[in-house]
Write an enzyme that holds these catalytic residues in place. Sequence first.
Site, PDB file in Angstrom:
ATOM      1  N   GLU A 141       5.369  16.026   1.251  1.00  0.00           N
ATOM      2  CA  GLU A 141       5.833  16.531  -0.045  1.00  0.00           C
ATOM      3  C   GLU A 141       6.818  15.591  -0.727  1.00  0.00           C
ATOM      4  O   GLU A 141       6.987  15.629  -1.945  1.00  0.00           O
ATOM      5  CB  GLU A 141       6.450  17.920   0.102  1.00  0.00           C
ATOM      6  N   ALA A 185       3.406   3.297   7.282  1.00  0.00           N
ATOM      7  CA  ALA A 185       4.224   3.517   8.473  1.00  0.00           C
ATOM      8  C   ALA A 185       4.858   4.890   8.407  1.00  0.00           C
ATOM      9  O   ALA A 185       4.944   5.502   7.350  1.00  0.00           O
ATOM     10  CB  ALA A 185       5.308   2.447   8.577  1.00  0.00           C
ATOM     11  N   GLU A 240      15.810   1.754  16.963  1.00  0.00           N
ATOM     12  CA  GLU A 240      14.477   1.978  16.402  1.00  0.00           C
ATOM     13  C   GLU A 240      13.466   0.987  16.951  1.00  0.00           C
ATOM     14  O   GLU A 240      13.705  -0.211  17.008  1.00  0.00           O
ATOM     15  CB  GLU A 240      14.494   1.863  14.874  1.00  0.00           C
TER      16      GLU A 240
END
Length: 179
Positions: free
Chosen positions: A138, A75, A119
């Site tokens: 990263e 996700a 959300e």
Amino acid sequence: MGEHIKRLNRELKFKGKIIDFYQDTIEVDGSHTVVWDFIKHKGAAAVVPVTEDGKILMVRQYRNALDRYTLEIPAGALDAEDEPGRDCASRELEEETGYRSDDLEWLITLRTTVAFCNERIEVYVAKNLIPSKQHLDEDEFIDLKAYSMDELKEKIFNGEIEDAKTVASLMAYAVKYKE
């Protein structure tokens, strides 16, 4: 009581990369005011990746908020609020698992914490997986493993999987596809 709700003010308290934190001043029934916290989230998408033999690819990653590793479906956040969930799910599938799919089907829409956050997560099922390459961010360190639906149900019911989007998505998948 509580039949008439009116927002009087919304004040930005913090602007983040994924979320913005506000305090709302709300009038209730014209008689009193309350202050509610509101977290604005740009949205996300998730994917249940199903292998040819019916197993589900899961990602194991460290979650700072819990200070531990979790087992989840792939996700990620939308790049922009108007990005289609399917595009985000497709991107996250390849980034996190190293597979892609032209066979994504909408499964369920989730609202994770309706008491204080907007959300929305669009969840898709990906079949006919095509090997590609992981493209981790990263700050992502992900282990990938395939599990049977029975193994995942056991992990849910013994408390090993607690992530709400993962639990809801896997159970919706199990019901829809009679797993």
